[in-house]
Enzyme design. Sequence first.
Site, PDB file in Angstrom:
ATOM      1  N   CYS A  96      23.347 -18.583 -26.971  1.00 41.33           N
ATOM      2  CA  CYS A  96      21.947 -18.822 -26.595  1.00 41.33           C
ATOM      3  C   CYS A  96      21.793 -20.234 -26.007  1.00 41.33           C
ATOM      4  O   CYS A  96      22.209 -21.225 -26.630  1.00 41.33           O
ATOM      5  CB  CYS A  96      21.106 -18.698 -27.859  1.00 41.33           C
ATOM      6  SG  CYS A  96      19.366 -19.038 -27.621  1.00 41.33           S
ATOM      7  N   HIS A 116      19.371 -14.147 -20.467  1.00 39.44           N
ATOM      8  CA  HIS A 116      18.822 -12.933 -19.838  1.00 39.44           C
ATOM      9  C   HIS A 116      18.949 -12.920 -18.319  1.00 39.44           C
ATOM     10  O   HIS A 116      18.881 -11.870 -17.700  1.00 39.44           O
ATOM     11  CB  HIS A 116      17.334 -12.796 -20.186  1.00 39.44           C
ATOM     12  CG  HIS A 116      17.079 -12.405 -21.604  1.00 39.44           C
ATOM     13  ND1 HIS A 116      17.519 -13.144 -22.665  1.00 39.44           N
ATOM     14  CD2 HIS A 116      16.421 -11.335 -22.119  1.00 39.44           C
ATOM     15  CE1 HIS A 116      17.137 -12.557 -23.784  1.00 39.44           C
ATOM     16  NE2 HIS A 116      16.478 -11.462 -23.484  1.00 39.44           N
ATOM     17  N   GLU A 167      13.683  -7.791 -21.139  1.00 39.85           N
ATOM     18  CA  GLU A 167      13.637  -6.958 -22.351  1.00 39.85           C
ATOM     19  C   GLU A 167      12.953  -5.618 -22.060  1.00 39.85           C
ATOM     20  O   GLU A 167      13.223  -4.618 -22.703  1.00 39.85           O
ATOM     21  CB  GLU A 167      12.871  -7.677 -23.475  1.00 39.85           C
ATOM     22  CG  GLU A 167      13.466  -9.009 -23.867  1.00 39.85           C
ATOM     23  CD  GLU A 167      14.369  -8.934 -25.088  1.00 39.85           C
ATOM     24  OE1 GLU A 167      14.224  -7.993 -25.865  1.00 39.85           O
ATOM     25  OE2 GLU A 167      15.224  -9.837 -25.232  1.00 39.85           O
ATOM     26  N   CYS A 207      19.811 -19.239 -18.929  1.00 39.90           N
ATOM     27  CA  CYS A 207      19.261 -18.410 -20.010  1.00 39.90           C
ATOM     28  C   CYS A 207      20.081 -17.129 -20.056  1.00 39.90           C
ATOM     29  O   CYS A 207      20.473 -16.593 -19.009  1.00 39.90           O
ATOM     30  CB  CYS A 207      17.794 -18.089 -19.715  1.00 39.90           C
ATOM     31  SG  CYS A 207      17.068 -16.888 -20.849  1.00 39.90           S
ATOM     32  N   ASP A 236      23.321 -15.201 -30.841  1.00 37.97           N
ATOM     33  CA  ASP A 236      22.234 -15.437 -29.880  1.00 37.97           C
ATOM     34  C   ASP A 236      20.924 -15.143 -30.599  1.00 37.97           C
ATOM     35  O   ASP A 236      20.904 -14.555 -31.682  1.00 37.97           O
ATOM     36  CB  ASP A 236      22.398 -14.506 -28.670  1.00 37.97           C
ATOM     37  CG  ASP A 236      21.240 -14.648 -27.687  1.00 37.97           C
ATOM     38  OD1 ASP A 236      20.919 -15.795 -27.313  1.00 37.97           O
ATOM     39  OD2 ASP A 236      20.627 -13.635 -27.311  1.00 37.97           O
ATOM     40  N   SER A 237      19.828 -15.508 -29.943  1.00 38.14           N
ATOM     41  CA  SER A 237      18.510 -15.218 -30.509  1.00 38.14           C
ATOM     42  C   SER A 237      18.244 -13.708 -30.550  1.00 38.14           C
ATOM     43  O   SER A 237      17.338 -13.267 -31.235  1.00 38.14           O
ATOM     44  CB  SER A 237      17.439 -15.889 -29.651  1.00 38.14           C
ATOM     45  OG  SER A 237      17.569 -15.470 -28.306  1.00 38.14           O
TER      46      SER A 237
END
Length: 268
Positions: A73, A186, A152, A184, A10-11
């Site tokens: 991702c 997140h 985050e 996404c 993932d990123s």
Amino acid sequence: MDNRSIGVFDSGLGGLTVLKAIMELLPEESLVYFGDSGRAPYGIKSRESIVKYTFQDTRFLLSHDIKMIVVACNTASAYGYDLIRHSFDIPVVEVIGPGAAAAVKATRNRKVGVIGTPGTISSGVYGKAINNLDISIEISFKACPMLVPLVEEGWWENDIALRIAEEYLIPMKGKNIDTLVLGCTHYPLLYNTIFKVMGEDVKLVNSGLETARAVKRLLEDLNIRNDGKNKAEYRYFTSDSVEKFIELGSSFLGRDIASAYKVDIEKY
Ligand code: DGL
């Protein structure tokens, strides 16, 4: 049977939500995770950069003894999946197809919403995947760039998270969708906040969970599941601070990450 690990990239940290779903569904599988936090976020980068990163992340995972790659991702799946799938001789699973298929299955009124990073939304890949399965589905899209930094920051369920989610999602609610794809990595962490805004009549599709199911199906189809005789091993790599990865990553994953290793990803 094949007892080698599954490689997941993932990123950065968000892909740990996908990893978590894989761990829960397939507890016998060993996993190698690479989070490219040093170059995150991918969601606002150019196509060229994302494609370059996707190839490097894949080559890094291939330097381990792995049997499958999971592109955790959404943004990397949108721009890089087709390219790496044709470039490397290893099964690859991405996150968009499984999320799209689950949305098509879930919708009753054929009105679906998709939220994601600006990169994922402007790629148009979710729209293609959904309409390839059912052309009659009407799709509303919304790029939600503020949601990644919010997660985050650890602000998953506070008033600020709710306010920002309302700003993005209330117009979508007005379009009468009955299904919303959390496109996404997140967004599953904002599940409760998004649920509060959308209400119980809108089904939220967690593409991480759907991806774990797709991984299981492919392992079975290829007959390469782990025989489960040894305890699964988890190894973590990051292109940024190991301390930060361990601290934040443990909260994303919902379990302790004991150690992680730093990678110079530009070498790959
Ligand atoms: N992993 C990204 C995605 O799912 C979100 C974070 C980023 O923009 O790098 O699209």
